[in-house]
Structures are given as C-alpha cells and as structure tokens.
Write a protein that holds these residues in place. Structure first.
Motif, PDB file in Angstrom:
ATOM      1  N   PHE A 199       0.817  -1.040  -0.313  1.00 27.73           N
ATOM      2  CA  PHE A 199       0.006  -0.181  -0.033  1.00 27.73           C
ATOM      3  C   PHE A 199       1.250   1.210   0.248  1.00 27.73           C
ATOM      4  O   PHE A 199       2.197   1.343   0.435  1.00 27.73           O
ATOM      5  N   GLN A 200       0.296   2.519  -0.517  1.00 27.39           N
ATOM      6  CA  GLN A 200       1.134   3.719  -0.856  1.00 27.39           C
ATOM      7  C   GLN A 200      -0.330   4.875  -0.224  1.00 27.39           C
ATOM      8  O   GLN A 200      -0.307   4.457  -1.611  1.00 27.39           O
ATOM      9  N   LEU A 201       0.114   5.691   0.261  1.00 29.40           N
ATOM     10  CA  LEU A 201      -0.225   7.051   0.336  1.00 29.40           C
ATOM     11  C   LEU A 201       0.180   8.279   0.178  1.00 29.40           C
ATOM     12  O   LEU A 201       1.546   8.144   0.936  1.00 29.40           O
ATOM     13  N   GLY A 202       0.221   8.863  -0.480  1.00 31.55           N
ATOM     14  CA  GLY A 202       1.378   9.977  -0.574  1.00 31.55           C
ATOM     15  C   GLY A 202       0.525  11.681  -0.536  1.00 31.55           C
ATOM     16  O   GLY A 202      -0.547  11.111  -0.352  1.00 31.55           O
ATOM     17  N   LEU A 203       0.722  12.516  -0.025  1.00 31.66           N
ATOM     18  CA  LEU A 203      -0.581  13.714   0.138  1.00 31.66           C
ATOM     19  C   LEU A 203       0.835  14.707   0.082  1.00 31.66           C
ATOM     20  O   LEU A 203       1.860  14.830   1.229  1.00 31.66           O
ATOM     21  N   ASN A 204       0.966  16.117  -1.088  1.00 34.74           N
ATOM     22  CA  ASN A 204       1.919  17.047  -0.735  1.00 34.74           C
ATOM     23  C   ASN A 204       0.237  17.945  -1.115  1.00 34.74           C
ATOM     24  O   ASN A 204      -0.072  18.432  -1.995  1.00 34.74           O
ATOM     25  N   GLY A 205       1.368  19.096  -0.317  1.00 36.32           N
ATOM     26  CA  GLY A 205       0.803  20.669  -0.130  1.00 36.32           C
ATOM     27  C   GLY A 205       1.240  21.785  -0.557  1.00 36.32           C
ATOM     28  O   GLY A 205       3.154  20.997  -0.076  1.00 36.32           O
ATOM     29  N   ASN A 206       0.922  22.703  -1.333  1.00 37.10           N
ATOM     30  CA  ASN A 206       1.469  24.106  -1.019  1.00 37.10           C
ATOM     31  C   ASN A 206       1.168  25.311  -0.963  1.00 37.10           C
ATOM     32  O   ASN A 206      -0.182  25.877  -1.925  1.00 37.10           O
ATOM     33  N   ASN A 207       1.827  26.596   0.009  1.00 38.57           N
ATOM     34  CA  ASN A 207       0.811  27.696  -0.747  1.00 38.57           C
ATOM     35  C   ASN A 207       2.063  28.301  -0.588  1.00 38.57           C
ATOM     36  O   ASN A 207       2.776  28.399   0.196  1.00 38.57           O
ATOM     37  N   SER A 208       1.580  29.796  -1.639  1.00 42.11           N
ATOM     38  CA  SER A 208       2.951  30.097  -1.876  1.00 42.11           C
ATOM     39  C   SER A 208       2.231  31.878  -2.053  1.00 42.11           C
ATOM     40  O   SER A 208       1.070  32.497  -2.152  1.00 42.11           O
ATOM     41  N   GLY A 257      -5.020   2.320  -8.283  1.00 38.52           N
ATOM     42  CA  GLY A 257      -4.203   3.531  -7.863  1.00 38.52           C
ATOM     43  C   GLY A 257      -4.980   4.850  -8.115  1.00 38.52           C
ATOM     44  O   GLY A 257      -6.439   4.786  -9.600  1.00 38.52           O
ATOM     45  N   PHE A 258      -5.122   5.403  -7.107  1.00 36.95           N
ATOM     46  CA  PHE A 258      -5.940   6.607  -7.307  1.00 36.95           C
ATOM     47  C   PHE A 258      -5.497   7.973  -7.115  1.00 36.95           C
ATOM     48  O   PHE A 258      -4.370   7.886  -6.145  1.00 36.95           O
ATOM     49  N   THR A 259      -5.438   9.342  -8.184  1.00 33.91           N
ATOM     50  CA  THR A 259      -5.050  10.769  -7.689  1.00 33.91           C
ATOM     51  C   THR A 259      -5.524  11.731  -7.515  1.00 33.91           C
ATOM     52  O   THR A 259      -6.586  11.412  -8.388  1.00 33.91           O
ATOM     53  N   ALA A 260      -5.307  12.478  -6.595  1.00 35.76           N
ATOM     54  CA  ALA A 260      -6.469  13.307  -6.832  1.00 35.76           C
ATOM     55  C   ALA A 260      -5.291  14.267  -6.805  1.00 35.76           C
ATOM     56  O   ALA A 260      -4.674  15.109  -5.993  1.00 35.76           O
ATOM     57  N   ASN A 312      -2.920  10.769  -3.021  1.00 37.12           N
ATOM     58  CA  ASN A 312      -2.863   9.264  -3.905  1.00 37.12           C
ATOM     59  C   ASN A 312      -2.593   8.370  -3.277  1.00 37.12           C
ATOM     60  O   ASN A 312      -2.208   7.951  -2.137  1.00 37.12           O
ATOM     61  N   LEU A 313      -3.044   7.547  -4.324  1.00 30.21           N
ATOM     62  CA  LEU A 313      -3.515   5.877  -2.937  1.00 30.21           C
ATOM     63  C   LEU A 313      -2.861   5.029  -3.485  1.00 30.21           C
ATOM     64  O   LEU A 313      -3.748   5.106  -4.966  1.00 30.21           O
ATOM     65  N   SER A 314      -2.088   4.192  -3.635  1.00 29.85           N
ATOM     66  CA  SER A 314      -2.685   2.626  -4.205  1.00 29.85           C
ATOM     67  C   SER A 314      -1.783   1.067  -3.761  1.00 29.85           C
ATOM     68  O   SER A 314      -1.425   1.750  -2.384  1.00 29.85           O
ATOM     69  N   ALA A 315      -2.426   0.975  -4.635  1.00 26.90           N
ATOM     70  CA  ALA A 315      -2.554  -0.795  -3.460  1.00 26.90           C
ATOM     71  C   ALA A 315      -1.582  -1.807  -4.726  1.00 26.90           C
ATOM     72  O   ALA A 315      -2.503  -1.874  -5.792  1.00 26.90           O
TER      73      ALA A 315
END
Length: 508
Positions: A48-57, A102-105, A79-82
């Motif tokens: 399983f893999q879960l990724g989160l990324n955010g940016n504010n500038s 896999g799912f990405t948003a 993103n979420l993948s199995a």
C-alpha cells in the motif's frame, strides 16, 4: 564520434568474449543449473502507498511605474495505490497474478491581483482525478507429460476527470469567465487461450546455493566438498525458506539465517561458526539472490481475443461581458472508439544456462491479427451538432519477431549481456471515413536491434555501467485510394546509435 563508438563497442565485445574463454579454463563442479526443479511454493505480497503533498505561496512584485502584482498560489495533491503480487509453482500449475489499483487527486488555485490606477484580477482554479485498475494474470495448467493449457488476462482500465476555470477582469482580459470540463474512460482486455508443451523453471536459487557453498568452502567453513545432491537439496531448501510469509523483516531475516544454519549442520556440511561463516552467509543471502536465471523450453499456440473501448469528452464555456454585452459560447466534443481484435499466435521460448556463468535465451513469436476499429467523433456549438465523423478501419497484419541474448555472470554483482532482436510486420489496412471512398494501405515494417550492456563490479567503491545499442527501422507504405486518384508510396529508413557509460565511485 563514430571512432569513439567503434572503440567502445570493440571494448565491450573483447571483454565479453575474453570472459567466455577465460571462464572455460576454470575448474567447475559437475552441477548444472538446468538440473534444478523448484519445489511447490506460493509467494505473495501486498503493498500500500499513500501520498499527500501541499504547497502554499505568496509573491509580491512592485514596479517603478506605480504597479504592484500580488500572486497567491495553493496546491494540493494526493495518491493512493495498492499492489498485489502472487507467484505460485507446483507440478501441475504455474501462475502469476499482479493486480494494481491507483487513485490520484489534485486541486490548485492561482490568484493574481494587479494594483495600479484600476485594480484587475485573474483567478484560475483546477481539479483533476484519476482512477486506474490493472490486472495481469497467467495461469498455466500442466499434465504429467509437461503439456499445458493456459488461460491469461491482460486488463487495464482508467477513469479521469479534469476541471479548469478562469475568471478575469473583462476590461483588461476581454472576457471574464472561461471553464473547461473534461472526462473520459478507457477499458482494454486481452485473454490469451493457449495450449502447448514444455516448462521453464527459475533456477536462481540453485545459483545462490552454489555461491554460498563456494564462499564457505574457500573460507574453510565446510567439512567437505558439497556434491550434486547437496547442492540440489540446499537449493530446494532455499526456495522453501524464501517463500515463507513474514510481517516483520527483522524476524524474517533471523528465521531465514537460522534455518540455513540448521540445514548445513544437519547435512553434515558445517565445520565451524566463526565470524567468516556468518558474515559470508549473511552477505550472500542479501546480495547474491539475483539476477534471475531460468532453464527449460516452452512452445505454445492459440488465440488472443481482445477488446478496447475509449471515450473522451470535453466541454468548453466562455462568457464575454465586454462593453456591457453578454456573449456566451458553449462547445462540446466527444470521441468514442471501439476496438476489436483476434490474434492467432505461436511462440517459442528457450532458456538455457550454458554453465554457472553463461545464460543463453532465444525467443520467437509468430502472430496473425484481425484488427478492427470503429471511431465516432462529434462536435457541438451551443447545443447544435456541427460535425459528426465516423471512421472504420480494418487492419489485418502478419508479424514475426525473433530475439537472442547471451549473458555472462562472473559473480552475483556483475553482468554482461548481448542481445539481438529482429521484427517484421506486414499490414493490410482498409480505411473508410463517413461516406467517402475507401482508402487501402499496404505496409511493410522491419526493425533490427543490437545491444550490449555491462554492469561491472570492480569493488564496493567502483562500479561501471556501459551500454551500446544500434537500431534500424525500414518501412514502406503504399496508399491505394479507390476513387481512382492514383497510388502514393512512402518510404522511411532510420538508423540510430546510442551509447551510455558511467562510473560509480563511492567514498565510505
């Protein structure tokens, strides 16, 4: 440049064949990798893999002409993948199952404010998401004579959605709203149905057994020289141990090394338990399990029905309020493609370990394909159908590809491989667009490829990666319109060379 390429190619060839003759002079045991047959095993893994990324500038620019630009940007994606992977081997079955989800948003907002005599603003927003499901299944069922029936699946699907919106000041930007909504899906499935004879086994565990026993014997950690039966029994034991399930990698390592130590003791091979014994055992277990070596041959033939469905739709909206007038424009375009194919295939695979150091691989595939596609494209403006196109293509083809490779593995960390590949395809295409006359195409396609690659391990500090490849493509296409306008012929020839070389030096 040509001289340098020739020199590098000559160096690789010289090194390649020097290893052949040098290795043939070394004393070897009578053990052959092809003698090894895997025991029953079932290896499974779920990741399983879960990724989160955010940016504010925030950015502010001030100019001498009394103007200030302020920009705000917010980004977020996830993103979420199995991934499930399974390999099963027994006397009557060989199978591989690989299923991936896999799912990405992602979302973003971009805002720019221009401050001068009058303020104007630009705002952009977007969202997109993708959902994917892929499956690769191989199921080969054997009888006692090594004849088999095979049912496979190669499936992929995807669902995508994208939204973009732009809002602006109408005086500055000549319009104040523009948005795009786009979405679609794709589904592809091929189901090979084959019968054949022969069997190919992975034998790298037998090679690992030899690595371990050779190193222990050189260090004086064995009581006797292992014979062929010792090596085969040790290799089967390694395969069983490596395919046990553990949820803690540390416990797994302890259990595996302890099991190997017990085997060598029971077999009467273990001499002593000093530092060299455990160091060599641990090093080989971690670093000598590869590369993958195979032995055997397999011939199969059968049918491969396949289906592909692709849909894509885009909607555009534009609002213009310049000079107090309100103008709205809506457009929509869509594409639907249905693709049917049926392949008649025959394939031959031969994996032959020439000895402990050399591997020979031969593959040949013959394929006749019936390929038909039906594509409908539509375009609308403000709800009215402007264009409706239907394209029907029939493209039967006959293809043959052959490859041969010779690989040299002087140790578990070094490999040199030469690969030769050739492909020929003959196409007979019939294309019809709406009610227009058919257009026929005859095409011959030839591709030849030669490559030599090297990963050479001088020491833990110094390693060499080197590859040289030559590629040749020759295609000839004859266009034959049925409206009597005359035939047209196109030819393409391409020859390309590629060289990649790098030294890796580690300081530690």
């Amino acid at each position: 440049m040509k001289k340098n390429r020739s020199s590098i190619g000559f160096f690789l060839l010289s090194f390649f064949f020097t290893g052949l003759f040098t290795n043939s002079l070394q004393a070897q045991t009578d053990f052959k990798l092809s003698d090894y047959k895997n025991p029953d095993y079932h290896w499974r893994a779920l990741d399983f893999q879960l990724g989160l990324n955010g940016n504010n500038s925030y950015t502010k620019n001030t100019y001498d002409v009394d103007q200030t630009n302020k920009t705000y940007q917010n980004l977020f994606n996830s993103n979420l993948s199995a991934d499930y992977y399974s390999v099963k081997n027994s006397v009557h079955y060989q199978g591989v199952q690989n299923i991936r989800f896999g799912f990405t948003a992602a979302t973003s907002k971009y805002n720019t404010l221009h401050e001068r005599t009058t303020d104007n603003e630009l705002t952009q927003k977007s969202r997109n998401s993708n959902l994917n499901l892929n499956a690769y299944l191989v199921n080969r069922f054997y009888n006692n004579s090594k004849r088999f029936f095979e049912v496979d699946l190669n499936f992929s699907s995807g669902l995508a959605s994208r939204y973009n919106k732009t809002e602006t000041d109408p005086v500055t930007y000549n319009g104040n709203a523009y948005q795009v909504l786009r979405g679609g899906y794709n589904v592809s499935a091929i189901v090979p149905l084959l019968v054949g004879t022969g069997r190919i086994e992975e034998v790298q565990d037998a090679r690992l057994a030899v690595y371990i026993l050779e190193d222990l014997q050189k260090a004086g950690d064995l009581t006797k020289t292992p014979d062929k039966e010792d090596i085969l029994a040790f290799a089967q034991f390694i395969t069983k141990v490596k395919n046990q399930r553990f949820f803690d990698s540390r416990i797994r390592k302890i259990e595996e090394i302890t099991a190997v130590d017990s085997f060598l003791m029971v077999r009467g091979l273990k001499a002593k338990s000093d530092a060299s014994y455990y160091t060599l055992l641990n090093d080989n277990w971690d670093n000598s399990a590869g590369p993958v070596r195979s032995a055997g041959r397999r011939f199969s033939f059968g049918l491969e029905p396949g289906y592909v469905n692709v849909f894509d739709e885009r909607k555009d909206y534009y609002l213009d309020t310049l000079n107090g007038l309100v103008n709205e424009t809506n457009t929509k375009s869509s594409m639907l493609d249905n693709h049917l194919k049926l392949n008649v295939v025959a394939s031959y695979v031969c994996e032959k370990p020439l000895n402990l150091y050399w591997q020979q691989s031969t593959r040949a595939n013959l394929r006749y394909s019936l390929d038909n596609s039906n594509t409908i494209t539509k375009y609308y403006e403000d709800g009215d159908l402007i264009d409706d196109t239907k394209e029907v293509i029939s493209n039967p083809n006959l293809g043959l590809d052959i490859s041969y490779s010779l690989a040299y593995y002087p140790n578990s960390r070094t490999s040199i491989r030469m690969n030769v590949f050739a492909k020929y395809i003959r196409f007979w295409e019939d294309e019809k667009l709406n009610d227009n006359p058919n257009i026929k195409y005859d095409q011959d396609y030839i591709n030849a490829h030669l490559s030599i690659s090297c990963y050479y391990y001088f020491s833990p500090q110094l390693r060499l990666q080197l590859s040289v490849s030559e590629n040749y493509v020759n295609s000839s296409t004859l266009k034959k319109p049925t409206d009597g306008s005359g035939d047209e012929k196109y030819k393409l020839k391409n020859f390309s060379s590629n060289i990649y070389a790098s030294f890796i030096y580690s300081i530690f």
